[in-house]
Design an enzyme around this catalytic site. Structure first.
Site, mmCIF file in Angstrom:
data_model
loop_
_atom_site.group_PDB
_atom_site.id
_atom_site.type_symbol
_atom_site.label_atom_id
_atom_site.label_comp_id
_atom_site.label_asym_id
_atom_site.label_seq_id
_atom_site.Cartn_x
_atom_site.Cartn_y
_atom_site.Cartn_z
ATOM 1 N N ARG A 1 0.862 -1.203 0.000
ATOM 2 C CA ARG A 1 0.000 0.000 0.000
ATOM 3 C C ARG A 1 0.889 1.241 0.000
ATOM 4 O O ARG A 1 0.624 2.224 -0.682
ATOM 5 C CB ARG A 1 -0.955 0.004 1.200
ATOM 6 C CG ARG A 1 -1.706 1.320 1.320
ATOM 7 C CD ARG A 1 -2.911 1.324 2.260
ATOM 8 N NE ARG A 1 -2.815 0.450 3.389
ATOM 9 C CZ ARG A 1 -2.036 0.661 4.479
ATOM 10 N NH1 ARG A 1 -1.281 1.753 4.544
ATOM 11 N NH2 ARG A 1 -2.015 -0.204 5.461
ATOM 12 N N ASP B 1 -7.858 18.854 -14.226
ATOM 13 C CA ASP B 1 -8.138 17.494 -14.688
ATOM 14 C C ASP B 1 -7.724 17.450 -16.158
ATOM 15 O O ASP B 1 -8.375 18.051 -17.024
ATOM 16 C CB ASP B 1 -9.630 17.191 -14.514
ATOM 17 C CG ASP B 1 -9.977 15.758 -14.887
ATOM 18 O OD1 ASP B 1 -9.279 15.184 -15.740
ATOM 19 O OD2 ASP B 1 -10.951 15.219 -14.340
#
Ligand SMILES: Cc1ncc(COP(=O)(O)O)c(C=O)c1O
Length: 393
Positions: free
Chosen positions: A56, A182
């Site tokens: 992780r 974005d």
């Protein structure tokens, strides 16, 4: 000059192919192996090899991808996530706290708006939609002291509005906020927002970065080292990371981003020329058209105008639905940015979640993700579908 220094000064395609990874020392593997491991043997307590302790926190396949993401956007550091929305959520929770405010595009991707309106709002983060093409409207939507992020999509999904990255970065910074861009629609090849003053770039790597419609993923790239440390902390703490298989696929996709994007743009231009001359088409929306209101800004900040084309059908919603149903080479489906061409009806599909809000899209709108097939086949398919749907056949 070291190999990595040389590569950081290289052209886009060279970085896409070489940045982020040196052939594996043990085997010489030219391509980053898929490290399907959750944990790593330590050489004594705390004796980590290369900093890896748990996947992780970091995994070598993901590290390679994160390196190339940063190199392509010319950022300080890249981060790979399980999806675009996971990247967005991690960024918001890195920068914002309950009681803060963000300005969002008034025609943002429906899922982005849903995240802000239905999830982050309940957590205490307010939002104000504003048109990305209107710098004054964005400035007016900012609440000084409370606004932490100005969120920009350019071009937007699906109406292809264009925001001026340089001007909006100045507006955000005046108010002490960060400008987030974005960059999914343009891709890192056509536009590099960090070089124009943006603070963070977001990608749904599901789209052009992956490029083959075989993976869902997301990315953040940041310019500032301190913010990078905070994002890294939240990436690990929240845990919505890209797995090694997904990281491999996105990394493989990025290697061909430049050649794919050029072909997407070539084909989109041919489709636009065809649609613009078709009597059943009421309007073609493409930033490359001189009459597009964002054409001048897009010409300044984009290398070319991209592979997404939207158009409105003269016969209204039913005719638009019929065109979608009749297309054959264009596959009816959500998503975009893959090698295959897709057609969709945003009002009933990708943007159904914003029906009844200020972000609702026109019912007669069709969005095309123009793929890299033979251009003549794409044009012939649209010609046939439009004729059948509008009774001209
Ligand atoms: C512009 C844009 N941003 C973000 C997203 C969300 O990405 P993902 O679907 O990978 O979570 C999408 C998805 O369509 C998108 O089009």
């Amino acid at each position: 000059m070291s190999t990595s220094e040389h590569r950081s000064k290289s052209g886009f395609e060279t970085r896409a192919i070489h940045a982020g990874y040196e052939p594996d020392e043990m085997t010489g593997a030219v391509i980053p192996p898929i490290y399907a491991t959750s944990t790593y043997k330590q050489d004594g307590v705390g004796g980590l090899r290369g900093g890896y302790e748990y996947s992780r926190s970091a995994n070598p396949t993901r590290t390679a991808l994160e390196g190339v993401l940063a190199a392509l956007e010319e950022g300080e550091r890249g981060f790979a996530f399980a999806s675009g929305l996971a990247a967005e959520d991690t960024l918001v929770r890195t920068v914002c706290r309950p009681g803060d405010h963000v300005v969002v595009p008034d025609d943002a991707y429906g899922g982005t708006y849903r995240l802000f309106e239905k999830v982050e709002k309940a957590w205490g983060l307010e939002n104000s939609p504003a048109p990305v093409s209107d710098v004054d409207a964005v400035r007016a939507a900012i609440r000084p002291g409370q606004t932490k992020l100005v969120w920009l999509e350019t071009p937007t999904n699906p109406l292809l509005n264009v925001g001026d990255i340089e001007a909006l970065a100045a507006v955000a910074h005046e108010a002490g906020a960060l400008l987030v861009v974005d960059n999914t629609f343009a891709s890192s090849y056509l536009q590099q927002p960090l070089t124009l003053g943006a603070d963070v770039v977001v990608h749904s790597t599901t789209k052009y970065a992956g490029g083959h419609s075989d993976v869902v993923g997301g990315a953040l790239v940041v310019r500032d080292l301190e913010l990078a440390e905070q994002v890294a902390f939240h990436q690990n703490s929240i845990g919505a990371v890209a797995g090694p298989f997904d990281s491999f696929l996105v990394h493989r996709g990025l290697k061909t981003l430049g050649v794919r994007m050029d072909r997407h743009c070539d084909n989109a231009e041919q489709v636009v020329t065809f649609l613009a001359n078709h009597p059943a088409v009421a309007q073609v929306i493409y930033p490359g058209l001189p009459d597009h209101p964002g054409h001048e800004v897009a010409s300044r900040q984009m290398k070319r105008y991209g592979g997404i084309v939207s158009f409105r059908v003269a016969g209204g919603e039913q005719a638009a639905l019929d065109v979608c149903a009749q297309a054959q080479v264009f596959t009816l489906g959500e998503s975009l940015g893959g090698v295959e061409s897709l057609i969709e009806h945003p009002g009933r599909m990708t943007h159904a979640s914003v029906a009844g809000t200020d972000l609702e899209v026109p019912a007669d709108l069709i969005r095309l993700s123009v793929g890299i097939e033979t251009a003549e086949d794409l044009v012939a398919d649209l010609d046939r579908a439009l004729d059948l749907a509008t009774g001209r056949a």
